[in-house]
Scaffold this motif. Structure first.
Motif, PDB file in Angstrom:
ATOM      1  N   ALA A 116      -1.786   9.919   4.079  1.00  0.00           N
ATOM      2  CA  ALA A 116      -1.765   9.414   2.707  1.00  0.00           C
ATOM      3  C   ALA A 116      -0.690  10.091   1.887  1.00  0.00           C
ATOM      4  O   ALA A 116      -0.163   9.528   0.938  1.00  0.00           O
ATOM      5  CB  ALA A 116      -3.139   9.613   2.059  1.00  0.00           C
ATOM      6  N   ALA A 117      -0.332  11.315   2.273  1.00  0.00           N
ATOM      7  CA  ALA A 117       0.688  12.042   1.512  1.00  0.00           C
ATOM      8  C   ALA A 117       2.104  11.680   1.950  1.00  0.00           C
ATOM      9  O   ALA A 117       3.066  12.059   1.299  1.00  0.00           O
ATOM     10  CB  ALA A 117       0.474  13.552   1.657  1.00  0.00           C
ATOM     11  N   THR A 177      -6.428   9.244  -4.149  1.00  0.00           N
ATOM     12  CA  THR A 177      -6.626   7.893  -3.622  1.00  0.00           C
ATOM     13  C   THR A 177      -7.679   7.887  -2.513  1.00  0.00           C
ATOM     14  O   THR A 177      -8.418   6.925  -2.372  1.00  0.00           O
ATOM     15  CB  THR A 177      -5.327   7.280  -3.073  1.00  0.00           C
ATOM     16  N   LEU A 178      -7.743   8.961  -1.757  1.00  0.00           N
ATOM     17  CA  LEU A 178      -8.785   9.013  -0.735  1.00  0.00           C
ATOM     18  C   LEU A 178     -10.164   8.980  -1.382  1.00  0.00           C
ATOM     19  O   LEU A 178     -11.108   8.426  -0.844  1.00  0.00           O
ATOM     20  CB  LEU A 178      -8.631  10.258   0.134  1.00  0.00           C
ATOM     21  N   GLU A 179     -10.255   9.601  -2.569  1.00  0.00           N
ATOM     22  CA  GLU A 179     -11.528   9.518  -3.284  1.00  0.00           C
ATOM     23  C   GLU A 179     -11.816   8.087  -3.722  1.00  0.00           C
ATOM     24  O   GLU A 179     -12.938   7.623  -3.647  1.00  0.00           O
ATOM     25  CB  GLU A 179     -11.501  10.438  -4.511  1.00  0.00           C
ATOM     26  N   ILE A 180     -10.765   7.414  -4.159  1.00  0.00           N
ATOM     27  CA  ILE A 180     -10.957   6.024  -4.594  1.00  0.00           C
ATOM     28  C   ILE A 180     -11.476   5.167  -3.451  1.00  0.00           C
ATOM     29  O   ILE A 180     -12.382   4.364  -3.614  1.00  0.00           O
ATOM     30  CB  ILE A 180      -9.626   5.447  -5.138  1.00  0.00           C
ATOM     31  N   VAL A 181     -10.896   5.362  -2.264  1.00  0.00           N
ATOM     32  CA  VAL A 181     -11.357   4.548  -1.135  1.00  0.00           C
ATOM     33  C   VAL A 181     -12.547   5.201  -0.425  1.00  0.00           C
ATOM     34  O   VAL A 181     -12.970   4.753   0.628  1.00  0.00           O
ATOM     35  CB  VAL A 181     -10.232   4.271  -0.115  1.00  0.00           C
ATOM     36  N   GLY A 219      -3.041   5.147   1.809  1.00  0.00           N
ATOM     37  CA  GLY A 219      -1.666   5.585   2.003  1.00  0.00           C
ATOM     38  C   GLY A 219      -0.704   4.812   1.107  1.00  0.00           C
ATOM     39  O   GLY A 219       0.319   5.331   0.684  1.00  0.00           O
ATOM     40  N   LEU A 220      -1.055   3.555   0.820  1.00  0.00           N
ATOM     41  CA  LEU A 220      -0.203   2.750  -0.066  1.00  0.00           C
ATOM     42  C   LEU A 220      -0.501   3.049  -1.525  1.00  0.00           C
ATOM     43  O   LEU A 220       0.400   3.238  -2.337  1.00  0.00           O
ATOM     44  CB  LEU A 220      -0.424   1.263   0.202  1.00  0.00           C
ATOM     45  N   LEU A 221      -1.785   3.117  -1.854  1.00  0.00           N
ATOM     46  CA  LEU A 221      -2.158   3.313  -3.257  1.00  0.00           C
ATOM     47  C   LEU A 221      -1.667   4.666  -3.767  1.00  0.00           C
ATOM     48  O   LEU A 221      -1.377   4.826  -4.945  1.00  0.00           O
ATOM     49  CB  LEU A 221      -3.675   3.208  -3.427  1.00  0.00           C
ATOM     50  N   ALA A 222      -1.574   5.637  -2.850  1.00  0.00           N
ATOM     51  CA  ALA A 222      -1.112   6.955  -3.266  1.00  0.00           C
ATOM     52  C   ALA A 222       0.308   6.894  -3.798  1.00  0.00           C
ATOM     53  O   ALA A 222       0.741   7.753  -4.545  1.00  0.00           O
ATOM     54  CB  ALA A 222      -1.196   7.924  -2.094  1.00  0.00           C
ATOM     55  N   MET A 223       1.037   5.861  -3.400  1.00  0.00           N
ATOM     56  CA  MET A 223       2.407   5.718  -3.890  1.00  0.00           C
ATOM     57  C   MET A 223       2.447   4.992  -5.227  1.00  0.00           C
ATOM     58  O   MET A 223       3.528   4.752  -5.755  1.00  0.00           O
ATOM     59  CB  MET A 223       3.235   4.951  -2.855  1.00  0.00           C
ATOM     60  N   GLN A 224       1.293   4.643  -5.728  1.00  0.00           N
ATOM     61  CA  GLN A 224       1.183   3.876  -6.976  1.00  0.00           C
ATOM     62  C   GLN A 224       2.151   2.711  -6.993  1.00  0.00           C
ATOM     63  O   GLN A 224       3.052   2.619  -7.832  1.00  0.00           O
ATOM     64  CB  GLN A 224       1.437   4.781  -8.167  1.00  0.00           C
ATOM     65  N   PRO A 225       1.960   1.795  -6.048  1.00  0.00           N
ATOM     66  CA  PRO A 225       2.924   0.709  -5.918  1.00  0.00           C
ATOM     67  C   PRO A 225       2.785  -0.309  -7.050  1.00  0.00           C
ATOM     68  O   PRO A 225       1.726  -0.432  -7.655  1.00  0.00           O
ATOM     69  CB  PRO A 225       2.543   0.074  -4.584  1.00  0.00           C
ATOM     70  N   GLN A 226       3.872  -0.993  -7.336  1.00  0.00           N
ATOM     71  CA  GLN A 226       3.810  -2.082  -8.308  1.00  0.00           C
ATOM     72  C   GLN A 226       3.439  -3.379  -7.620  1.00  0.00           C
ATOM     73  O   GLN A 226       2.939  -4.296  -8.256  1.00  0.00           O
ATOM     74  CB  GLN A 226       5.157  -2.231  -9.010  1.00  0.00           C
ATOM     75  N   VAL A 227       3.741  -3.424  -6.340  1.00  0.00           N
ATOM     76  CA  VAL A 227       3.451  -4.631  -5.578  1.00  0.00           C
ATOM     77  C   VAL A 227       2.684  -4.232  -4.329  1.00  0.00           C
ATOM     78  O   VAL A 227       3.003  -3.230  -3.700  1.00  0.00           O
ATOM     79  CB  VAL A 227       4.757  -5.331  -5.135  1.00  0.00           C
ATOM     80  N   LEU A 228       1.673  -5.002  -4.011  1.00  0.00           N
ATOM     81  CA  LEU A 228       0.977  -4.797  -2.742  1.00  0.00           C
ATOM     82  C   LEU A 228       1.112  -6.072  -1.920  1.00  0.00           C
ATOM     83  O   LEU A 228       0.805  -7.158  -2.407  1.00  0.00           O
ATOM     84  CB  LEU A 228      -0.512  -4.527  -2.976  1.00  0.00           C
ATOM     85  N   ILE A 229       1.572  -5.917  -0.694  1.00  0.00           N
ATOM     86  CA  ILE A 229       1.639  -7.061   0.212  1.00  0.00           C
ATOM     87  C   ILE A 229       0.603  -6.824   1.298  1.00  0.00           C
ATOM     88  O   ILE A 229       0.605  -5.768   1.937  1.00  0.00           O
ATOM     89  CB  ILE A 229       3.038  -7.191   0.827  1.00  0.00           C
ATOM     90  N   GLU A 256       1.894  18.183  -5.100  1.00  0.00           N
ATOM     91  CA  GLU A 256       1.689  16.945  -5.872  1.00  0.00           C
ATOM     92  C   GLU A 256       1.292  15.795  -4.970  1.00  0.00           C
ATOM     93  O   GLU A 256       0.365  15.031  -5.264  1.00  0.00           O
ATOM     94  CB  GLU A 256       2.981  16.571  -6.614  1.00  0.00           C
ATOM     95  N   ALA A 257       2.021  15.701  -3.875  1.00  0.00           N
ATOM     96  CA  ALA A 257       1.745  14.598  -2.939  1.00  0.00           C
ATOM     97  C   ALA A 257       0.329  14.711  -2.416  1.00  0.00           C
ATOM     98  O   ALA A 257      -0.394  13.714  -2.296  1.00  0.00           O
ATOM     99  CB  ALA A 257       2.741  14.622  -1.791  1.00  0.00           C
ATOM    100  N   GLU A 258      -0.067  15.934  -2.127  1.00  0.00           N
ATOM    101  CA  GLU A 258      -1.398  16.104  -1.570  1.00  0.00           C
ATOM    102  C   GLU A 258      -2.473  15.754  -2.597  1.00  0.00           C
ATOM    103  O   GLU A 258      -3.484  15.155  -2.257  1.00  0.00           O
ATOM    104  CB  GLU A 258      -1.572  17.530  -1.069  1.00  0.00           C
ATOM    105  N   SER A 259      -2.226  16.108  -3.839  1.00  0.00           N
ATOM    106  CA  SER A 259      -3.259  15.778  -4.833  1.00  0.00           C
ATOM    107  C   SER A 259      -3.293  14.269  -5.078  1.00  0.00           C
ATOM    108  O   SER A 259      -4.368  13.691  -5.271  1.00  0.00           O
ATOM    109  CB  SER A 259      -3.046  16.573  -6.125  1.00  0.00           C
ATOM    110  N   ALA A 260      -2.121  13.637  -5.041  1.00  0.00           N
ATOM    111  CA  ALA A 260      -2.118  12.176  -5.171  1.00  0.00           C
ATOM    112  C   ALA A 260      -2.881  11.546  -4.013  1.00  0.00           C
ATOM    113  O   ALA A 260      -3.684  10.619  -4.190  1.00  0.00           O
ATOM    114  CB  ALA A 260      -0.680  11.654  -5.187  1.00  0.00           C
TER     115      ALA A 260
END
Lengths: 209, 305, 599
Positions: free
Chosen positions: C105-106, C126-130, C155-165, C118-122
């Motif tokens: 995820a990081a 997200t791991l908590e979210i899922v 792993g995707l949400l941790a990047m705070q994407p604007q688009v999800l495919i 920072e990456a690890e906390s992000a």
């Protein structure tokens, strides 16, 4: 066949590492660096294939597959085999840590040779490829067994007997590997000829259905 | 023919010999049992790769700086394999045993490594005593009167030495690999000058090994439920061939997908690295001590001649 | 749609050809705006995944262009853009290449330039979210399929994407996991592009549909609009209305098909004891690590019975199936056809029991369909003539006539599934086991499989999450939970069970609800009735140009949604309808300002 720790003289183990490192460094330059992960993933498939044992009379033999590695990976085969041997040593203790270098030379060079011959002479026919694949499967083991014998003999005349017996023990393996490689190559030639097309799968995107 | 003496080995060597033979026997019986327990267990054995990092406990191996650990243990291994004398090889084996206990490695893990080595050692034990050329001064055991089977104890000594060295190094693998997550160990390696790519490739292969292993296992089951039995007929080799072919087709396809997935998440040739620890004096000191012990063994070995 | 904002993606005349010159996409014109939720639909092989891969530059158009925020996706800009665009692959194993879940995820955040901490906390957040924080240090191969899927999403949400495919996000998920996944997507506020055959899932999360056919973009419509058009849905392989048809008359159990075996079964209320095909008594199975997979299972199954096996993932269904197949042996007694199964004869069970796996790739390993089917028949020791006869019959049965020389790997998903079924049927097993027969199939494929299965006679065990198949194919249902059989009842009773929705994690209710909603939409149909429109367009009153909403009466065909409970068609003629009235401006009409419209 893997050599365990403690058989080879120190100079040979260190020399093995040196030689393997040199060849690997040469080969790494031929593959685009960022595509090496692909090679790593394919290597794990070879690792799993190496776990298969084929029944042979009362016992069974594990597949070595240097020939097939050469056919499928081309000049990256050396890297793949080195990586696979490192993993086998780390996870399963097949082959000691100190002799990984020597083992890689022993298996990797035959793979390179087989790969080169296969892609030089494969042409297009399915049967031709199958036959050639089988020959390469056998040749790979022959060369690896010779390499093994040579390495063992480097330990002095005390190891002559062991080397001879090791060579003899590989005879049935040569036949089985040859047959299985032929079958595998034949299958691939029919089902997915792209895999036999170029030794560099690590260049282009393959089409998806 | 040089002096043909029947058994004049020191008692402790004979005892050790018996212990080793027993170990080899145990390994062989294990293999036989697997063979005779039928198809199902054989199938299980085929597809089981033991996980690394089995030891969860805390020991000084766990907190030892990984670079020092690698240098000490790998260096020690190389020193061990250069030993020539049986007694010192056993000394090295003892050191490995102590390390194993200190690192609180589960017994089963160590046993797995030993059995992997045992087959090779057992082979040497059988072959070497009868094939080693006879030198003047060798002790021979003539088992039959007509001398067609001459048992050279020097060969046995050689095989035992190799066996002890192989086991000593094999046992050290556990304290080396089992006491830190694999990425940390590999990162330590890269900080010691091994190209980073090497560690990353090992990690990736290690990850996908389990995926392919599962895939292959399911395919093997798929063959079994349609009546496939293992035996070495020509038609079965053909099935093995298609099986391998399918395995590679699936793996090459997956490889492309994995690589796409990596690119999609911003991979362009480098992996992020794990946390690094600062080196303490004790870490270095321990490594030096460890290597010193190895050097002492080698020195003693050379002096014994 | 907000046309004022710059489109997020704009595709112009996009063509794509694979290196071997197969045409995959032709002349795609589309725009996607920020915040859109777009469903990419179409038959298998229509180019959906190929198109999706253009959105994050995994593939580049052969000609034409795709612009992301106005710039072409290549070079440095592509690297940058990929960090904003998340792509969820169909198989989570492709995506989880990290050594541990947390590390994986990081990976993305690290590539975005965050520091390790920072990456690890992000990643942790997200791991908590899922809801996978407890598995952060596990290796991905220790996770269940649903967990892997969520880890990949993390792993995707941790990047705070604007688009999800998303490529087939619900494939192989059980309905509980599907509902969890859906909830996660509802919380995502960015742009969503989703490939799926799962109509219900799409209905829940997408508002717009791009329909592809043979590499061409056929329709770009609102999703509810697509759903109401059955003809179109059928063309895009989305039509699942066969599920809503009234229950087909159940074929009478015809045991003649199994007549070559002894112990023909009477369908009377009191089964004779010798008809018992399977009998498990106090059967338990432990894994090597000591955990119990099934415990004290008691099960009797008559010859000719059709049984559904229901339960959440990990309930022990697959272990039970392995036991029945003789692949796993635990403690307790297992009798097959009144004979105790021992270590020795369990190896011969394959002659009697056949299974179709969830993933047909695990079952197909030959170079041609002929060899594939002959594989099992050879093992049975049949003569060549007999083999050919049976092959012809089963290929006919599954609708794959003339496929003998085709390569199984090259067949489509639905064809492969039918081939896998044919291979098993050719062996004429006394017991047929189906493990999730619809996994990964499009509705058309499901319909075909259903048609084949309906016509089958003989004993059947169906392990599935799909209640529709339970209803259609089985008479008796076993509900498994934590390794035991929780309920054993008739399928009819099971399906009427009100507690179904909450039953040990079998979240079926959301599917049922969404199914009803779609059905309601599909009841909508066209009427030509006079009705009122509220229009807003430029018009003239003498010299003055006006633009204000005003009412018109029209007669033209329009789609009217009926509520499901409505028996009759009541169309209040004066009701204001909000549907689009195209080309209204071109129609000749007068604008009188009626008194009620004047202000």
């Amino acid at each position: 066949m893997h050599i365990a720790d403690g058989v080879l003289p120190l100079s040979v183990t260190l020399g093995g590492y040196l030689a393997a490192g040199l060849v690997a460094a040469l080969k790494v330059r031929k593959v685009r660096q960022e595509e090496l992960p692909k090679l790593a993933v394919v290597t794990s498939a070879f690792f799993v294939a190496g776990l298969i044992h084929i029944p042979l009379g009362p016992t069974s033999v594990h597949l070595l597959l240097p020939g097939l590695a050469g056919v499928l990976l081309g000049s990256s085969a050396f890297l793949g085999i080195g990586l696979g041997l490192v993993l086998q040593s780390l996870l399963l203790q097949f082959g000691g840590l100190t002799v990984v270098g020597a083992n890689t030379i022993m298996m990797g060079l035959p793979a390179l040779a087989c790969g080169w011959i296969f892609h030089r002479f494969k042409k297009t026919g399915r049967w031709r490829q199958m036959l050639l694949g089988g020959l390469m499967g056998g040749l790979g083991v022959v060369l690896a067994a010779l390499g093994l014998a040579l390495l063992l003999v480097s330990g002095g005349e005390d190891f002559w007997g062991v080397a001879q017996i090791a060579l003899l023990a590989h005879l049935p393996v040569i036949i089985i590997e040859g047959l299985i490689t032929a079958m595998t190559v034949g299958f691939l030639a029919r089902v997915k000829p792209e895999l036999l097309l170029t030794p560099h799968h690590f260049r282009s995107e393959s089409p998806h259905a | 023919m040089p002096d043909a003496v029947s058994s004049s080995l020191p008692l402790w060597q004979i005892l050790l010999l018996i212990v080793f033979l027993l170990l080899a026997l145990a390994a062989a019986s294990q293999a036989l049992r697997c063979l005779f327990r039928g198809q199902s267990s054989e199938e299980d054995r085929d597809w089981s790769v033991p996980p690394l990092e089995a030891s969860k406990g805390r020991s000084f191996f766990h907190s030892w700086d990984v670079r020092c650990k690698i240098i000490a243990l790998v260096g020690f291994s190389f020193l061990v394999v250069s030993l020539d004398h049986l007694s010192l090889a056993f000394g090295a084996l003892t050191v490995s045993m102590v390390a194993l206990i200190a690192a609180r490695i589960p017994f089963s893990r160590a046993l797995m490594r030993l059995t992997a080595v045992a087959a090779f050692v057992a082979l040497l034990l059988v072959i070497m005593p009868v094939t080693v050329p006879v030198h003047p001064g060798d002790r021979l055991v003539v088992l039959t009167e007509k001398q067609w089977l001459v048992f050279n104890l020097r060969g046995l000594d050689l095989a035992l030495t190799i066996g002890a060295k192989a086991m000593a190094v094999a046992l050290l693998m556990e304290p080396l690999l089992g006491t830190a997550p694999l990425p940390i160990t590999l990162h330590g390696l890269s900080r010691l000058g091994v190209p980073k790519l090497f560690g990353q490739m090992v990690l990736l292969s290690h990850r996908y090994l389990y995926v392919f292993q599962e895939e292959a296992g399911r395919m093997a089951t798929g063959m079994r439920v349609r009546g496939f039995q293992r035996s070495s007929g020509l038609s079965n080799l053909r099935v093995f061939g298609s099986f391998l072919g399918m395995l590679f087709i699936r793996s090459f396809e997956r490889t492309e997908r994995v690589f796409s997935a990596m690119q999609a998440r911003g991979y362009h040739g480098a992996f992020p690295e794990p946390e690094t620890k600062t080196l303490s004096c004790i870490d270095v000191l321990l490594a030096v001590l460890w290597l010193l012990a190895g050097t002492c063994l080698v020195l003693a070995d050379r002096l014994m001649q | 749609m907000n046309f004022a904002s710059r489109p997020l993606f704009s595709l112009h005349g996009l063509d794509f050809r694979y290196p071997d010159q197969t045409e995959a996409l032709q002349n795609i014109e589309a725009t996607v705006h920020s915040g859109d939720c777009v469903a990419l639909v179409g038959q298998n092989g229509s180019g959906k995944t190929t198109l999706a891969k253009h959105f994050n530059g995994l593939l580049h158009p052969t000609s034409g262009s795709i612009l992301y925020k106005g710039q072409s996706l290549s070079g440095k800009y592509l690297q940058q853009a990929r960090l904003e665009i998340g792509f969820l692959f169909q198989d989570p194993d492709d995506q989880l290449f990290g050594h541990t879940v947390l590390e994986d995820a990081a990976f993305g955040p690290r590539n975005q330039g965050l520091t390790r901490a920072e990456a690890e906390s992000a990643a942790r957040q997200t791991l908590e979210i899922v809801r996978l924080e407890h598995l952060a240090y596990k290796s991905p191969h220790n996770l269940s399929f649903g967990q892997k899927k969520r880890a990949a999403l993390a792993g995707l949400l941790a990047m705070q994407p604007q688009v999800l495919i998303l490529d087939e996000p619900t494939a192989n998920l059980d309905s509980f996991q599907e509902a969890v996944f859906l909830k996660l997507l509802h919380d995502f506020s960015g742009t969503l592009i989703c490939i799926s055959h799962n109509l219900i899932f799409l209905y829940e999360c997408c508002s717009r549909a791009l329909a592809l056919e043979h590499g061409r973009l056929r329709h770009d419509v609102s999703f509810s609009n697509l759903v109401t058009d059955r003809r179109r849905m059928r063309a895009y392989g989305l039509d699942f209305s066969f599920r809503f048809q009234p229950e087909a008359p159940r074929p009478e159990r015809d045991l003649a098909a199994t007549g070559n075996h002894s112990g023909a079964l009477s369908s009377g209320p009191f089964p004779k004891p010798q008809s018992c095909l399977i009998e498990l008594t106090d059967y338990s199975f432990h894994y090597a690590d000591g955990s119990q997979a099934i415990r004290k299972v008691n099960l009797k199954m008559e010859e000719g019975e059709r049984l559904a096996l229901i339960g959440e993932n990990g309930a022990g269904k697959s272990t039970l199936l392995s036991v029945l197949l003789g692949l796993k042996r635990g403690s307790g007694e297992y009798r097959f056809d009144n004979r105790a199964v021992t270590a020795r004869n369990s190896r011969k069970l394959w002659r009697q029991v056949g299974i179709v796996f969830q993933d047909s790739a695990d079952q197909l390993f030959s170079a041609s369909v002929r060899e594939e089917i002959a594989f099992g028949l050879r093992r049975l020791g049949l003569s060549r003539q007999l083999r050919d006869e049976r092959m012809e019959r089963v290929l006919d049965q599954v609708g794959l006539q003339g496929f003998e020389e085709r390569v199984p790997v090259h067949l489509s998903g639905g064809e492969r599934k039918r081939l896998a079924l044919a291979c098993v049927l050719a062996m004429q097993p006394r017991l047929l086991i189906l493990d999730e027969p619809t996994a990964g199939l499009d509705p058309e494929g499901e319909e075909q499989i259903l048609a084949i299965l309906r016509d089958l006679r003989g004993s059947l065990i169906l392990a599935t999450h799909d209640l529709f198949f339970v209803r259609e194919l089985t008479e008796r249902t076993l509900v498994m939970h934590q390794g035991g059989i929780l309920k054993d009842l008739s399928s009819r009773d099971f399906l009427q069970d009100k507690g179904l929705g909450s039953l040990n994690g079998l979240a079926y209710s959301y599917r049922l609800q969404a199914g009803e909603a779609i059905q309601a939409l599909q009841q909508a149909h066209e009427h030509a009735l006079p009705h009122l429109h509220l229009h807003d367009h430029q018009h003239w009153h003498g010299d003055v140009q006006h633009s204000h909403p005003h009412l018109h009466e029209h007669i033209h065909g329009f789609i009217h949604s009926h509520h499901q409970d409505q028996e009759e068609h009541g169309h209040p003629p004066r009701r204001v309808q909000e549907h689009v009235h195209r080309k209204h401006e071109l129609e000749d009409h007068v604008h009188g300002h009626g008194p009620e419209e004047q202000k």
